[in-house]
Write an enzyme that holds these catalytic residues in place. Structure first.
Site, PDB file in Angstrom:
ATOM      1  N   ASP A 175       0.907  -1.471  -0.096  1.00 30.53           N
ATOM      2  CA  ASP A 175      -0.145  -0.033  -0.048  1.00 30.53           C
ATOM      3  C   ASP A 175       0.697   1.267  -0.047  1.00 30.53           C
ATOM      4  O   ASP A 175       0.459   2.157   0.542  1.00 30.53           O
ATOM      5  CB  ASP A 175      -0.944   0.010   1.138  1.00 30.53           C
ATOM      6  N   LYS A 178       3.120   3.375  -5.783  1.00 30.47           N
ATOM      7  CA  LYS A 178       2.273   2.428  -6.569  1.00 30.47           C
ATOM      8  C   LYS A 178       3.482   1.953  -7.689  1.00 30.47           C
ATOM      9  O   LYS A 178       3.200   0.810  -8.173  1.00 30.47           O
ATOM     10  CB  LYS A 178       1.180   3.208  -7.190  1.00 30.47           C
ATOM     11  N   ASP A 203      -3.496  -2.811  -2.390  1.00 31.99           N
ATOM     12  CA  ASP A 203      -4.598  -1.804  -2.394  1.00 31.99           C
ATOM     13  C   ASP A 203      -4.176  -0.808  -3.622  1.00 31.99           C
ATOM     14  O   ASP A 203      -3.192  -1.001  -4.172  1.00 31.99           O
ATOM     15  CB  ASP A 203      -4.321  -0.717  -1.147  1.00 31.99           C
ATOM     16  N   ASN A 204      -5.190  -0.011  -3.998  1.00 33.43           N
ATOM     17  CA  ASN A 204      -5.031   1.042  -5.059  1.00 33.43           C
ATOM     18  C   ASN A 204      -4.695   0.599  -6.405  1.00 33.43           C
ATOM     19  O   ASN A 204      -3.987   1.301  -7.084  1.00 33.43           O
ATOM     20  CB  ASN A 204      -4.101   2.182  -4.605  1.00 33.43           C
ATOM     21  N   GLU A 235     -10.861   5.188  -0.869  1.00 33.57           N
ATOM     22  CA  GLU A 235     -11.312   5.357   0.487  1.00 33.57           C
ATOM     23  C   GLU A 235     -11.994   6.710   0.669  1.00 33.57           C
ATOM     24  O   GLU A 235     -11.764   7.557   0.015  1.00 33.57           O
ATOM     25  CB  GLU A 235     -10.013   5.246   1.398  1.00 33.57           C
TER      26      GLU A 235
HETATM   27 MG    MG Z   1      -3.972   2.870  -0.196  1.00 33.43          MG
END
Ligand code: MG
Length: 252
Positions: A175, A178, A203-204, A235
Site C-alpha cells: 500500500d 504505486k 491496495d489502490n 477510501e
Molecule cells: Mg492505499
C-alpha cells in the site's frame, strides 16, 4: 458512520487540499497541512485506550468528518480483514505504514500475528507508533523506517533483526508507492521470504493505479499466483472505483 454528501469528495475541501498537495505527498508522504499529526492527537483524545476496533472507528470518523486520509479505509478494510482471517498469519509484512490504520486493522484481525511495517517517512512512522501504542498493539507491530528499494539495507534489517528468512512470511499488504509494487514484490520473491499458500494483498490497483502489478498477476495466473480482484471504491468516498487484489502464491 456518517455518509451523505461527504461521500462525494468534490464537496470536501480536505479532498481538494490533498489533490493540491500531491507533489508534497510524493516527496514527503504527508499532505502538508498537518492532518497526519492531528490524527494522532485525535486518536489519543477520542479512542478507547487499548481497543484496536475503537481506534479504527475513530480514524474512519476522522477520514469522513475531519480530513480526508489515504488509509485503506472502512470499505476496503473489510477485504483486508477477510484476507487476514483466511491466512491466519504468524508473520506479516506491510509496505507503507502511513498513520498505522491498516497495521492496527491487521493486528486486530490476527491477534497472534507479528507485523513489520515499512514506512519511508520517519515523521509518519512516529505518528503510526503513537496510534499503535494507543491501540495496544505496539508489542506486535514494529514500524521500520526505510524502503525495500534502497539497495538492500532495509531487506537486510528485516532479516537480521526481525526474523525474516526463507518461507517465513505468511502475508504481505502492499500500500505504498504505486510504482514500487511490482519491483518490491519481486524482491520479496527473490529473497524467498514467502511460502506456497502465502497471501499478498495490494491496495489502490485501480486508483491511483498499479497497472504493471495487475498485468504481472494476470500473466502468472494459475501458474505462480492465484488472484481474486475485488471491485470496490477508493477510501472515504463513493465516486472513485478501486481494485484490491488478493493473490495466493502457488509456487515459491
Ligand atoms: Mg492505499
Amino acid at each position: 458512520m456518517p455518509r451523505s454528501w461527504k461521500s462525494i469528495p468534490f464537496f470536501r475541501w480536505s479532498f481538494w487540499r490533498m489533490a493540491f498537495g500531491v507533489r508534497h505527498l510524493r516527496e514527503h508522504w504527508q499532505v502538508g497541512d498537518g492532518r497526519e499529526e492531528r490524527l494522532a492527537a485525535y486518536v489519543e483524545t477520542h479512542a478507547r485506550h487499548g481497543d484496536g476496533a475503537d481506534v479504527i472507528r475513530v480514524i474512519d470518523d476522522y477520514g469522513y468528518n475531519e480530513s480526508f486520509l489515504m488509509n485503506v479505509g472502512d470499505e476496503k478494510g473489510l477485504i483486508l480483514d477477510a484476507a487476514i482471517e483466511r491466512a491466519q498469519p504468524a508473520r506479516v509484512l506491510e509496505l507503507g505504514t502511513y498513520c498505522g490504520y491498516s497495521a492496527v486493522r491487521m493486528a486486530t484481525a490476527a491477534p497472534a500475528a507479528q507485523i513489520c511495517s515499512v514506512e519511508f517517512s520517519s515523521a509518519n512512522a512516529e505518528i503510526a507508533r503513537r496510534v499503535l501504542t494507543h491501540a495496544g498493539v505496539s508489542d506486535r507491530v514494529t514500524v521500520v523506517v526505510g524502503t525495500l528499494g534502497d539497495g538492500g539495507a532495509t531487506a537486510r534489517q528485516l532479516e537480521e533483526r526481525h526474523g525474516f528468512g526463507l518461507g517465513s512470511l505468511d502475508f504481505v499488504f502492499i500500500d505504498h508507492d504505486k510504482a514500487a509494487y511490482l519491483p518490491d514484490l519481486k524482491l520479496i520473491l527473490g529473497r524467498g521470504w514467502l511460502h506456497p499458500g502465502a497471501l499478498v494483498v495490494a491496495d489502490n490497483v485501480k486508483f491511483p493505479g498499479a497497472p504493471e502489478y495487475r498485468a504481472y498477476m494476470k500473466q502468472n495466473e494459475g501458474t505462480l499466483w492465484r488472484t481474486i480482484e475485488h471491485e470496490t471504491h477508493a477510501e472515504y468516498q463513493s465516486m472513485f472505483k478501486d481494485l484490491v487484489l488478493v493473490s495466493e502464491l502457488i509456487e515459491a
